[in-house]
Write a protein that holds these residues in place. Structure first.
Motif, PDB file in Angstrom:
ATOM      1  N   LEU A  61       0.812  -1.221   0.000  1.00  0.00           N
ATOM      2  CA  LEU A  61       0.000   0.000   0.000  1.00  0.00           C
ATOM      3  C   LEU A  61       0.842   1.266   0.000  1.00  0.00           C
ATOM      4  O   LEU A  61       0.317   2.367   0.096  1.00  0.00           O
ATOM      5  CB  LEU A  61      -0.923   0.003   1.221  1.00  0.00           C
ATOM      6  CG  LEU A  61      -1.907  -1.153   1.310  1.00  0.00           C
ATOM      7  CD1 LEU A  61      -2.681  -1.066   2.609  1.00  0.00           C
ATOM      8  CD2 LEU A  61      -2.868  -1.113   0.137  1.00  0.00           C
ATOM      9  N   GLY A  62       2.161   1.139  -0.058  1.00  0.00           N
ATOM     10  CA  GLY A  62       3.001   2.336  -0.133  1.00  0.00           C
ATOM     11  C   GLY A  62       3.449   2.860   1.214  1.00  0.00           C
ATOM     12  O   GLY A  62       3.966   3.969   1.311  1.00  0.00           O
ATOM     13  N   LEU A  93      -6.326   5.867  -0.511  1.00  0.00           N
ATOM     14  CA  LEU A  93      -5.257   6.639  -1.155  1.00  0.00           C
ATOM     15  C   LEU A  93      -3.888   6.351  -0.548  1.00  0.00           C
ATOM     16  O   LEU A  93      -2.905   6.986  -0.916  1.00  0.00           O
ATOM     17  CB  LEU A  93      -5.554   8.129  -1.051  1.00  0.00           C
ATOM     18  CG  LEU A  93      -6.842   8.590  -1.709  1.00  0.00           C
ATOM     19  CD1 LEU A  93      -7.068  10.064  -1.437  1.00  0.00           C
ATOM     20  CD2 LEU A  93      -6.780   8.351  -3.214  1.00  0.00           C
ATOM     21  N   GLY A  94      -3.821   5.435   0.419  1.00  0.00           N
ATOM     22  CA  GLY A  94      -2.520   5.075   0.992  1.00  0.00           C
ATOM     23  C   GLY A  94      -2.126   5.902   2.191  1.00  0.00           C
ATOM     24  O   GLY A  94      -0.978   5.855   2.619  1.00  0.00           O
ATOM     25  N   LEU A 107      -0.380  11.454  -6.397  1.00  0.00           N
ATOM     26  CA  LEU A 107       0.617  10.448  -6.020  1.00  0.00           C
ATOM     27  C   LEU A 107       0.460   9.966  -4.582  1.00  0.00           C
ATOM     28  O   LEU A 107       1.284   9.201  -4.087  1.00  0.00           O
ATOM     29  CB  LEU A 107       2.026  11.001  -6.213  1.00  0.00           C
ATOM     30  CG  LEU A 107       2.391  11.426  -7.623  1.00  0.00           C
ATOM     31  CD1 LEU A 107       3.767  12.053  -7.647  1.00  0.00           C
ATOM     32  CD2 LEU A 107       2.352  10.238  -8.562  1.00  0.00           C
ATOM     33  N   GLY A 108      -0.558  10.471  -3.883  1.00  0.00           N
ATOM     34  CA  GLY A 108      -0.806   9.995  -2.525  1.00  0.00           C
ATOM     35  C   GLY A 108      -0.094  10.785  -1.444  1.00  0.00           C
ATOM     36  O   GLY A 108      -0.032  10.348  -0.303  1.00  0.00           O
ATOM     37  N   LEU A 125       6.775   4.373  -5.906  1.00  0.00           N
ATOM     38  CA  LEU A 125       5.887   3.810  -4.889  1.00  0.00           C
ATOM     39  C   LEU A 125       5.203   4.885  -4.049  1.00  0.00           C
ATOM     40  O   LEU A 125       4.501   4.572  -3.096  1.00  0.00           O
ATOM     41  CB  LEU A 125       6.675   2.878  -3.962  1.00  0.00           C
ATOM     42  CG  LEU A 125       7.334   1.685  -4.619  1.00  0.00           C
ATOM     43  CD1 LEU A 125       8.139   0.912  -3.611  1.00  0.00           C
ATOM     44  CD2 LEU A 125       6.285   0.789  -5.241  1.00  0.00           C
ATOM     45  N   GLY A 126       5.436   6.155  -4.371  1.00  0.00           N
ATOM     46  CA  GLY A 126       4.736   7.219  -3.646  1.00  0.00           C
ATOM     47  C   GLY A 126       5.476   7.729  -2.429  1.00  0.00           C
ATOM     48  O   GLY A 126       4.911   8.449  -1.626  1.00  0.00           O
TER      49      GLY A 126
END
Ligand code: CA
Lengths: 510, 510, 510, 510
Positions: free
Chosen positions: A441-442, B441-442, C441-442, D441-442
């Motif tokens: 999930l980052g 959205l993480g 991009l979160g 990966l953000g």
């Protein structure tokens, strides 16, 4: 409940029955929502928050808070200063009466300190070190527990005692089993109640400290008390646990349980009570319905998923109802005995624990009731489309999941073995599983891995992300995407099913 | 505006009309952009920032800032030290004249303290605790509000008064209704103005403190004042609110409203004024056009979405124009009355509130005007393709959304009930909805869930992410993807539509 | 360079030519990489880091660092304590000789303080406030700049002077134009050099402070100096800028430019020099080739993208070569004049600025050279497939991008107007654009939006994410996905193109 | 192992053989898992954590911890206060006996300080600066190392010595080669052992400080010691490294290696030993099997990937077994010699280093064993489908990867050259590669780039994200997606393969 396959004669009748069932179910859901939302409120959070800030974040004279405790000295510092200041609010004008925390929250009875210990020699020193290192104290476990008296110096109120600190058995203490960071702790222990006023408690703590109540054998110290706020009718049962593991050092943890043990006080509470009674009637109604169906279909009944869900929900309902009645009785008992003798430690631990489990059971029950709602809306064409997409790719996804979890598990084992001793996220196998899941999930900490191992860290991270993230997750997406297209074209070919929407349209057209 | 279906005779004429309309609309958009960007500037942010740092982040002698306030003592400490130091900048040389904040910002009139209270006995103590706990102060609500005088000790300037703190009704105070963290607060209250100079204000605050102005009945204290910076012609209306909820403790919150109440001062302002006049002309032009269209098409007019958008934009325009005129008049009145008597508290609260609403209305109006732009460019073939993709999968997405939101809602209810008492992100139902949305959205805090409930936290999180994230979102993507392919192939078959681009090409070819 | 369309006779010849060109180009790329990587090293970062920690993060006696400066008092505190301590390292044994920073880094010459001011009355106070507020100092701009002498008290070394602080024109000061947070600052100013030793500098600063060198008219103070480390042969040109905007308060910012002004010292440097000479030969070779091609194809030459890229790269090469020669000469001049008189302020500002621009130009040139590499590998079949996918969906993506950017722009304008005065990420239009891009991009701060506006914040965020993220981005993916499938099937049908790989295979087969 | 192509006669036989092999392999995996999980435990993490908090995060009187060290003064402050306090726990009652760290952890022998230096004049000062700057000390490298004695003042225990600090060669010191932040450090150095008691050590450190043991020539100081906890039978080998680079300043780094050097103590350990013996038997079994196969298939054997994996796993197994035996012998030797003379520094560095490598080798071996599991499950139809999808798009992905990595590499070079001197994430080429990978990966820091270069930062970031993220990654997804659809339809056409599942079904049906 409804068994569509039984009647096939008339679509209109089917729709009418379905509609009736749907409306009844919506009323049931509304009642459940009122009951569950009536049970809680955001004031619960603020109450917990106020208590947490007071007991966990107030610093002592060395700027040390409960959360920072790292050694025995820190423990004594924090427990003799900020925590006692947080508990006792005696005002100048009224120095002989116990004060209320923040002038609003009554400390019920007195707080209790409880210690758990391990026996000296509970582990074996390797022969190479036998001469140098004489004593060995293992990690806490039921079998290593020390239950003998200890302490040799002069002790408060018992000057002539040689071993002043005596173990109380679990039958006497009746503490609940606690799952700490290092071990699961038993129900007995060396117990010491504090006093009703600041001065008395301070003296007790200083005495314990000067008699080295905490030494190498100590593995955990619990500090328990309960606070009641009459304004908002909430109990907060607080447990501050400091663990002294075999590694040396100290690790604090805590439990704050804000629960509404006395439920029916305000008019709003009585409205919720009314809803609860309606809820019980609903439960009885659905019980009868399901019983009839079970009688009719026998074992076939349990082959449908929706029916099993029905039974699970009903069971949860009965458990909740049963606990609700037990709670009313038990709270009265405990409070009666407590208010008779305010010098004792009131044990709200198990009561608040079960109240918490009750809340969780109600929450899960409400969740499952919402999921059951799908049974009624799965009528619609689009829904069918989506659920048959899932059904169609189920086998592919299952196969894919097996592959995914083997790789995932292999990476978790690798990560735990490579970084377990240094990086917190990888310090146990379950933590590693969660850390890898969060990476998808980052949410990851690349720098921690890199500093744990300059070359293996990045290699591990890059290969994990490449295989699991890019290859497997995209494959997963492709499976769903592909199946969906297939289902779409299948459905486009077959003639339109019966739909609830059509029924309404027709009714509207008439 | 344009009604393509009316003329079908000649493509050239259509294009010419469309082009003309498009150009006029672009001019309109430019005017709107000048007006909206002319209204604001990034200096607004820095002004707010300077004020926030001064009043919220300056520590008192215990290293406590306004943001950290957690108890009544903290409140008095912060309000008597850093906040007064921030307000009064008397220099040594000029000790009798009020100084300017940071030498640049004038404090308008004097600050005001306002308290709201609840009645003693506004709630009922449960019979079990009646003997132990005598008083009960409920959370603040209109019905529980205490309006009787209080205070018994000797008070500043009124030594013989028995109840020195008197309630002022909402008609007299005329404060605006404030939406705090715990309640929505009324317009009246116990009011105390501070002085023009540091010494006087300090004395007032110390007097209030020594007379326990804040006690168990207190639920909220407002500290209001307004600052004006002549260099950049901006007002900053500041409200520091400290809430004392029924849980005990204190929770600070604040409002800083930087607004340009006097709008036309510099040459640039007059240029914006000119644009505003052009804007009004445009609004009149579009009003006439729409009126004509409504007359022509009657109720059919309201069936097209674009027309409704036109009407909404025009309504917003009229509201903004109206407020703009009202503001000019009102500001002059307030400032005139204030500058006559500088010892009073100047109430810029409602003025700045409405100015803010005006800014928001203008912003939304500009946003909708941009969206309306799509009406003109939806001409193009690619655009048609995209919008018909959306149209085609609208039904699928609607069905899918119903499913999604039932699951989403069920998870939100579950999360709120399970973690609401401990995790801030789940402390209310709306917070839980936002937290779950952010998880998609993480942006989530797994550790908080895990520490709230060691087993339920991870299970809840994993199942939410699995169902909502992987299954449903990917399904969503599949729907769009699939529909797009269909639309693409449909369009490829049908003969090319008329396009604006073609027109230009032909013109170029001639 | 290569013009495939010119020869069509023989595939073998084509491949041989291409291969030759490719090998030459790879050598060129290697030379460029040696030159660029030879120019820099990670020691640059650590040098900057050491200097930043010393000058920005050392606290004064109030625990205030340069980064925390928020008022005039903070400015004086930081500049008289931690910054002077960082600059002067006089040891006890050698108290009369200037010490080296961290015993390694020589401070070149003396530091310089430079102030920029605005005129009193540079803005107009609105008529309503004219009586209350007499003075007005606008934000800094070229037109508002104050150039008259100021200061009235007794001043260091000039007791009889009435206006001791005199403006020096830009011709005299020759500072470079600086782009601050609030304005772009001019090249002149009120200048004050510090001394070679701590005591002297401290006296100068205390004198400036007691004469209120910084007052309401001050808008920016620059503190400039340059440090040289002989061990690693690096200059660090440092500028500490404190802005005093019209809002009151102070905002610090800084520039640290670590540059290698003297390039050829170690043997490694001479190896790089050799590569640079080879590089120049390559540039000449490619210049001739391109000139021939331009002569041959005339204007048609500029119709191909690759050719334009060639020209851009060559231009950048010439600029870099030119600067490199200029730098060698200029550094010698500056250092010669400086080492003659060490009591002056050495201006490395423009030199380090241009060195930085040179580094950037070289970096961009190397980047473009890599991109040009695609010209040679676009031969391969898979490459063709990918690039024709992009080409095929170019029109769709263009149309989609227009839609995307209109919505994106509309949201940016809305966000700037709604939250600009409170949330830093939305404090200017460009910041808002970046903030919205980062949201995709979160990387976003939902809580800041929510606290800026309790209802509009979440609504704005949810609608932005829904439209831009879910609808538009997924659409984008669908476009690419769809086009790729089409291209794949097209290519599968057409007969295989000529490929470089085939050539090798054939060669291998022989 | 299994060679499916050899027998084709009978599916039933094949299945039976496969099943047998599968079951044997599962037992092997279980044994491996027991051995690997038996080697470690989460107590390792807590032990490391306790040691890290004690030595890295305890502040000295200036609130400086080891992690904050930035100069020579900081170094002496931290090493004479918090680190010595952490090492020596002499109690009041027992002041002459060395105390245990946190009362549980024995410091083995004495700690050792080791310094590495560079020669004066190891680099050349540029001619322009020759007069001003006389000395030059290069970065550390083997060739620049200073090995001559130094120090001129009166020194502890050696008053008549002129150069009291003498270099010990690598043969004598036998330290291991250490990879620091700035250089790779050699095995010799200027060595100083501390004492067994606090007072002695403190005197040694103060003596070193007053004799400027650390001066301009110093490049690295190592502080080494080893701690043993008998309760949990773990060694923690600790190395605190402070580097003094040529830039000036100081940079701390550290290594904490928690290892179980004495492996067989508790009953659980003996159970693991039993499993290890079974493991060795398995290894012998697989060795024989593979040898037979190699004999049979000769070189063809090495053409299959699975066979190569088999050989790699077996090699790792033998390495681990070999080390395990060596470790038991070596630990006994070291501990014997140490416990004979406790005044010496015990060098556990190489032992703990190899133990760590052993752990890593075991971890990788276990990981590969899991991956090998795929060989058995690749039987299944869905698996075939997924793996043939990968195989089919392999060429496309390879081509795409080449493009991707050229662009990625070009961006990395650009980022390193543009921001390398200011932003930590871009301070070396490998860091830049990781930073760009994390951006996908953000996980990125846009603000750092923007503050490094106001215009180039955002342009660089936006163009990177646009090209790499949106275009290339989505293309990647499209490739997989498309290939999967193709494979799916291919498989649907071909007749069903033999499957393990079918076998079971048939068996079940009988
Ligand atoms: Ca993220």
């Amino acid at each position: 409940t409804r068994q569509t396959r039984d009647f096939d004669e008339n679509a209109d009748l089917l729709v009418k029955t379905t509609l009736k069932e749907l409306i009844i179910y919506i009323i049931f859901l509304i009642i459940i929502s009122i009951v569950t939302f009536g049970m809680t409120s955001s004031i619960n959070y603020y109450f917990t928050n106020v208590m947490m800030k007071l007991f966990l974040e107030q610093p002592d004279s060395n700027d040390m808070t409960f959360k920072d405790i790292g050694s025995i000295d820190d423990f004594w510092g924090v427990h003799s200063e900020p925590i006692l200041n947080g508990l006792y609010w005696e005002t100048e004008e009224n120095a002989t009466k116990p004060g209320y925390i923040y002038f609003e929250n009554k400390l019920l009875g007195v707080p209790r300190l409880r210690q758990l210990r391990v026996r000296k020699g509970s582990c074996k020193v390797h022969s190479l070190f036998e001469k140098t290192i004489t004593d060995c104290y293992d990690s806490y476990s039921y079998f290593n527990e020390d239950q003998s008296p200890f302490g040799i110096h002069q002790v408060y109120n018992s000057t002539d005692d040689k071993n002043p600190f005596v173990y109380s058995s679990s039958d006497k203490v009746k503490a609940s089993i606690v799952d700490g960071t290092f071990s699961t702790y038993g129900r007995g222990g060396y117990v010491k109640n504090l006093g009703l006023m600041m001065a008395e408690s301070k003296e007790i703590i200083e005495n314990l400290k000067s008699n080295t109540w905490i030494d190498r054998g100590t593995r955990a110290v619990f500090f328990d008390f309960t606070v009641y706020n009459a304004n908002i009718n909430l109990f907060c049962q607080i447990r501050l646990l400091t663990e002294f593991p075999a590694t040396g050092g100290a690790f604090p943890s805590w439990t704050f349980r804000t629960v509404k043990l006395i439920r029916y006080v305000t008019p709003m509470d009585y409205f919720v009570l009314a809803c609860e009674i309606i809820f019980i009637l609903f439960v009885l109604y659905y019980t009868i319905e399901e019983t009839l169906e079970i009688k009719k279909h026998k074992l076939k009944y349990f082959k449908e998923v929706w029916n099993i869900l029905d039974v699970v929900i009903l069971l949860l309902c009965y458990i909740c109802i049963g606990f609700n009645i037990y709670r009313v009785i038990e709270v009265n008992n405990v409070l009666d005995s407590l208010l008779g003798n305010i010098n004792q430690f009131p044990d709200f631990d198990s009561l608040s624990y079960w109240q918490n489990q009750f809340n969780n059971a109600v929450a899960v029950m409400a969740f499952l009731s919402w999921i059951k709602f799908f049974k009624y809306i799965s009528f619609n064409k689009t829904m069918t489309q989506l659920s048959s997409t899932l059904a169609r790719c189920a086998k592919d996804i299952a196969g894919f999941s097996v592959m995914f979890f083997i790789v995932f598990f292999a990476f978790a084992q690798l990560g735990y073995l490579l970084f377990g001793a240094i990086v917190e996220d990888y310090s146990s196998f379950s933590n590693t599983l969660f850390a890898l899941f969060r990476t998808i999930l980052g949410d990851f900490d690349f720098v921690a891995l890199e500093s744990a191992s300059r070359y293996l860290g990045p290699i591990y991270f890059l290969s994990y992300v490449f295989f699991v993230f890019f290859v497997l997750l995209n494959m997963f997406l492709a499976i769903i995407n592909d199946s969906y297209s297939d289902v779409k074209s299948d459905i486009a070919e077959q003639k339109s099913d019966f739909e609830l929407g059509d029924y309404f349209k027709r009714g509207y057209a008439k």
